[in-house]
Every structure is written in structure tokens, then in C-alpha cells.
Design an enzyme around this catalytic site. Structure first.
Site, short mmCIF file in Angstrom:
data_model
loop_
_atom_site.label_atom_id
_atom_site.label_comp_id
_atom_site.label_asym_id
_atom_site.label_seq_id
_atom_site.Cartn_x
_atom_site.Cartn_y
_atom_site.Cartn_z
N ASP A 153 -16.34 -19.50 4.84
CA ASP A 153 -17.71 -19.19 4.45
C ASP A 153 -18.66 -19.32 5.64
O ASP A 153 -19.56 -18.49 5.82
CB ASP A 153 -18.15 -20.15 3.34
CG ASP A 153 -17.12 -20.22 2.22
OD1 ASP A 153 -16.81 -19.17 1.64
OD2 ASP A 153 -16.62 -21.33 1.95
N HIS B 99 -16.72 -24.61 -2.14
CA HIS B 99 -16.16 -23.32 -1.72
C HIS B 99 -15.98 -22.47 -2.98
O HIS B 99 -14.87 -22.23 -3.46
CB HIS B 99 -14.83 -23.53 -1.00
CG HIS B 99 -14.14 -22.24 -0.64
ND1 HIS B 99 -14.71 -21.30 0.17
CD2 HIS B 99 -12.94 -21.74 -1.00
CE1 HIS B 99 -13.89 -20.27 0.30
NE2 HIS B 99 -12.80 -20.51 -0.42
#
Length: 339
Positions: free
Chosen positions: A166, A194
């Protein structure tokens, strides 16, 4: 006669679970080639997967052998926990139960609680107490927390989960928007889970454009994009890749694992921080302590430290709290399954 140079390092034992899967297929080569632990560090690779995947694992072993990589000293394919976790220096836990069509989130959690309870206990029983544990398999934060809880003899600081993918996605989006290469963007932050509630934050990010360092908001010059489409793009990127490719983002995930572990092993650059899911105890941001939560961290001597004292406005605080709430819900559901 074989000569061994006196300065040569002893091999380290690196376990990869889910080793017959897509992410591992890219990752194993990078590890064996020296991209992660260093170009002078010999490696013993332990490849763990479930019994039905052993024939596939044999093919992976053959390919690694055929790469003729000088750092790769031994490959141990196995479906046995006691073999896989024995005396390991690093555990990269890629394997998890994937979410299948029609599967509720609670069903996914229930399946993974059992897997990571077993793996945590195996770490506690068989691994070196200095082992570095990186959880990749989703839901990564909660899987990491469960493994940590069942390995009480290993320091909590030795556990982390992957939010570097990410982080890299956020850097890339800002870089493309500013017309610079991704290495010109630093100090973005991924807060929290996440998952789709994660918060990509660039309030403290720096962009080097035309030799001049600017804050990301000044460099991008589009607050609406940074508060809207930028965040959504990073949050939903994995789903977008699956929609386009019909498969998950294995290449970029493997690359992020390499970045994550390399920073653990060799430390972060001076004045820079990266994003990593770590145990939240003692944080200065009011995040509940019994979570694995992604923070900005700096690493030295294989020890991470959360970067404290970063200013957060109301917009950021709301998003940080929302992703913490999701993680608490996941944690409580997972612990319910254990009891």
C-alpha cells in the site's frame, strides 16, 4: 577439493509458507538471488505448503535449482510444521486461506485463526527466538496478531505485517501525478489495516521535483484529488488488479515483501520512514494497544520504532480511528473463535 573463504557468512534459514503460490513464485527467486538479505549472504530456503501442493512445490524447487544461484545453499520443500519452522532466522508467512466467492468475512477469519494459531505455536516451539516474522497472508494484521499471541517466547517487536505494498502504491500514485520517478517521493504513511479502510496519508510526505523538496500537497496542487481519488485508488488497487488480470497482485506484493524485509535487515534511510503493521503498544496516537496497526516506522539494528509526534488533523484522525475500529472488530471476532 572445495575451498571456503573465511569471510563468508553462515547461511541463514528462511521459511516461506504458501511456497507453491503466486506471490512466492516471484519472491523465492528474489530472496535466493540476494535482493533481500544481501549479495554476500548464503541462504537456506525452507518451502512450506499443504500436502496437495507438494507436486507443484517440486516444480518450484527444480526451477530454483535451474537458476544456478550461488547464494542458494539448500532448498527444503516440506508440508511438515516441525521441519518448516526448525531454527529459522526469518519467517515469511505468505500462505493463508483466500476469500472465496460467497464467503463471509467471519468465515475467512475463522479459517485463518486456525492456521495462524498453529504457525504461532510452531514459531514458539521450533524457531530461533531472534526470528523475524513477516505476515503477508490476508487478513494480514489480524493473522499477525494471532501468530504473535501464540508465540509468547518471541518478542512482540519481531512480528510485523505487510502494508508496504500500500505504501508503494501511494508513492507511485503521487509520483505519477507529479511527473517524477517514485524514488522522488518519501515519507508517505499507511495508517491501520491492510484492507479497504486503510488510510494513505501524504500530509508529511516529501516530493523532490526539479531538485527542490516540497510537501506533497504543494507538489500535487490538488487537495480534492488527495482527499478523494488518491485515497480510493490506493485502498482499492488490489481489487482493480484482480479485475484487470483475473489474478491477484502477486508481482507487486512480492516486491513489497522484499522492500519490507530488506529495511528490517539493513535499516531505513536517515530521515525517512516507511509503513509497517506492528504491535500498537505504547503508540502516541491513541490507537488501542492490542492491535497490529500500520504506522510510520524507522528501523535500525533490526528494531523498528514508531515515528511519534506526527501532527494529525481532524480529517486524518477520523480515518485513523475508522481503520482502528475495523481492526478491533476483526480482533474480537478472531479471539471469539479461539475461545
Amino acid at each position: 577439493m572445495m575451498l571456503f573463504l573465511s569471510h563468508q557468512s553462515e547461511p541463514i534459514r528462511v521459511l516461506v509458507t504458501g511456497a507453491a503460490g503466486q506471490i512466492a513464485y516471484t519472491l523465492l527467486y528474489r530472496i535466493a538471488k540476494g535482493d533481500v538479505f544481501g549479495k554476500d549472504q548464503p541462504i537456506i530456503l525452507i518451502l512450506l505448503d499443504i500436502p496437495p501442493m507438494l507436486p507443484v512445490l517440486d516444480g518450484v524447487v527444480m526451477e530454483l535449482q535451474d537458476c544456478a544461484l550461488p547464494l542458494l545453499r539448500e532448498i527444503i520443500p516440506t508440508d511438515k510444521i516441525e521441519v518448516g519452522f526448525k531454527d529459522i532466522d526469518a519467517a515469511i508467512l505468505v500462505g493463508s486461506m483466500p476469500r472465496k466467492e460467497g464467503m463471509e468475512k467471519k468465515d475467512l477469519l475463522k479459517a485463518n485463526v486456525a492456521i495462524f494459531k498453529t504457525q504461532g505455536a510452531a514459531l514458539d516451539k521450533y524457531a530461533k527466538k531472534t526470528v523475524q516474522v513477516v505476515v503477508v497472508g490476508n487478513p494480514a494484521n489480524t493473522n499477525c496478531l494471532i501468530a504473535l499471541k501464540f508465540a509468547p517466547s518471541i518478542p512482540k517487536e519481531n512480528f510485523s505485517c505487510l502494508t508496504r505494498l500500500d505504501h508503494n502504491r501511494a508513492c507511485s500514485q503521487v509520483a505519477m501525478h507529479c511527473g517524477v520517478s517514485s524514488d522522488k517521493v518519501k515519507n508517505v504513511i499507511i495508517w491501520g489495516n491492510h484492507y479497504s479502510t486503510q488510510y494513505p496519508d501524504v500530509h508529511h510526505a516529501i516530493v523532490n521535483t526539479h531538485g527542490c523538496e516540497l510537501g506533497a500537497y504543494k507538489a500535487v496542487k490538488n487537495d480534492a484529488w488527495l482527499h478523494g481519488d488518491f485515497i480510493l485508488t490506493v485502498q482499492q488497487r488490489g481489487a482493480a488488479v484482480i479485475k484487470a488480470r483475473k489474478l491477484s497482485s502477486a508481482m507487486s506484493a512480492a516486491n513489497a515483501v522484499c522492500d519490507h524485509i530488506k529495511d528490517i535487515w539493513f535499516g531505513t534511510k536517515e530521515g525517512e520512514f516507511i509503513s509497517m503493521g506492528v504491535y500498537a503498544a505504547g503508540n502516541s496516537y491513541g490507537i488501542p494497544e492490542d492491535l497490529i496497526y500500520s504506522f510510520p516506522v524507522q528501523i535500525k539494528n533490526k528494531r523498528w520504532k514508531v515515528v511519534d509526534g506526527m501532527s494529525t488533523n481532524d480529517f486524518s484522525r477520523a480515518k485513523m480511528n475508522a481503520t482502528a475500529a475495523e481492526l478491533m472488530e476483526e480482533r474480537d471476532a478472531a479471539l471469539d473463535f479461539l475461545t
